[in-house]
Design a protein around this motif. Sequence first.
Motif, PDB file in Angstrom:
ATOM      1  N   ILE A 158       5.336   6.376   3.885  1.00  7.89           N
ATOM      2  CA  ILE A 158       5.989   5.611   4.949  1.00  7.89           C
ATOM      3  C   ILE A 158       6.317   6.587   6.082  1.00  7.89           C
ATOM      4  O   ILE A 158       6.980   7.603   5.844  1.00  7.89           O
ATOM      5  N   ALA A 202       2.249   4.294  -1.358  1.00  3.01           N
ATOM      6  CA  ALA A 202       1.771   4.788  -0.072  1.00  3.01           C
ATOM      7  C   ALA A 202       2.912   5.448   0.702  1.00  3.01           C
ATOM      8  O   ALA A 202       4.086   5.125   0.507  1.00  3.01           O
ATOM      9  N   GLN A 244      -0.941   4.245   3.900  1.00  2.00           N
ATOM     10  CA  GLN A 244       0.320   4.544   4.563  1.00  2.00           C
ATOM     11  C   GLN A 244       0.799   3.361   5.403  1.00  2.00           C
ATOM     12  O   GLN A 244       0.021   2.468   5.738  1.00  2.00           O
ATOM     13  N   VAL A 245       2.086   3.409   5.686  1.00  2.00           N
ATOM     14  CA  VAL A 245       2.727   2.442   6.562  1.00  2.00           C
ATOM     15  C   VAL A 245       3.318   3.248   7.707  1.00  2.00           C
ATOM     16  O   VAL A 245       3.901   4.313   7.484  1.00  2.00           O
ATOM     17  N   ILE A 276       0.034  -1.336   8.754  1.00  2.00           N
ATOM     18  CA  ILE A 276      -0.423  -0.928   7.429  1.00  2.00           C
ATOM     19  C   ILE A 276      -1.768  -0.256   7.651  1.00  2.00           C
ATOM     20  O   ILE A 276      -2.674  -0.852   8.248  1.00  2.00           O
ATOM     21  N   ALA A 305       3.779  -0.864   0.518  1.00  2.00           N
ATOM     22  CA  ALA A 305       3.739   0.591   0.347  1.00  2.00           C
ATOM     23  C   ALA A 305       4.282   1.008  -1.017  1.00  2.00           C
ATOM     24  O   ALA A 305       3.700   1.868  -1.677  1.00  2.00           O
TER      25      ALA A 305
END
Length: 185
Positions: free
Chosen positions: A116, A114, A72-73, A87, A109
């Motif tokens: 956000i 990933a 994930q971000v 990050i 991402a």
Amino acid sequence: MDILGLSTSPSSGGAYALILNEVHGNRRLPIIIGTFEAQAIALELEHIKPPRPMTHDLLKNMVQAFGAEVHQVFINDLSEGTFFAKIIYDDNGEEREQDARPSDAIALAVRFDASIYVDSEILEEAGIVSDSEHEGDLSATPKEQKQTEEMSKLEKLESELQTAIDTENYEKAARLRDEIQKLKS
């Protein structure tokens, strides 16, 4: 958040605005990013694979070579008009964080598929509430609305054309050129 789109930002000297959209809500977050980062995000969103790895592709390959995965971000801070991100990644079973510019973090991402996230205080401070039922200017005539839609479509096609040229995808570039000419006539 998900990525709503990228658009040129005339007020910021050729930079782009990356628009994030709240998945379960009606807020949007515009973030001004550089041309190269916008291109890196756009290439991945359009599933365009350049002949050689771009910087964020190289970084993804290296992260994976070390047995890590980006999960994930998190856009976690806004200070004096500058966004900050982390990050969050798995390093052989251990969760770690890395400070990053949001544009670079989001470019990674999209490559890792990933999630956000944006801190709720940042959305309150810098987010824009979107009324999706009444998008656009309600006072515009149907003709003005159509001209605006055509202009934004033209801008999108021109951006895609530049990306196709930059990535040496000349077949796509020729097709886009023809679409642009048809729209302009």
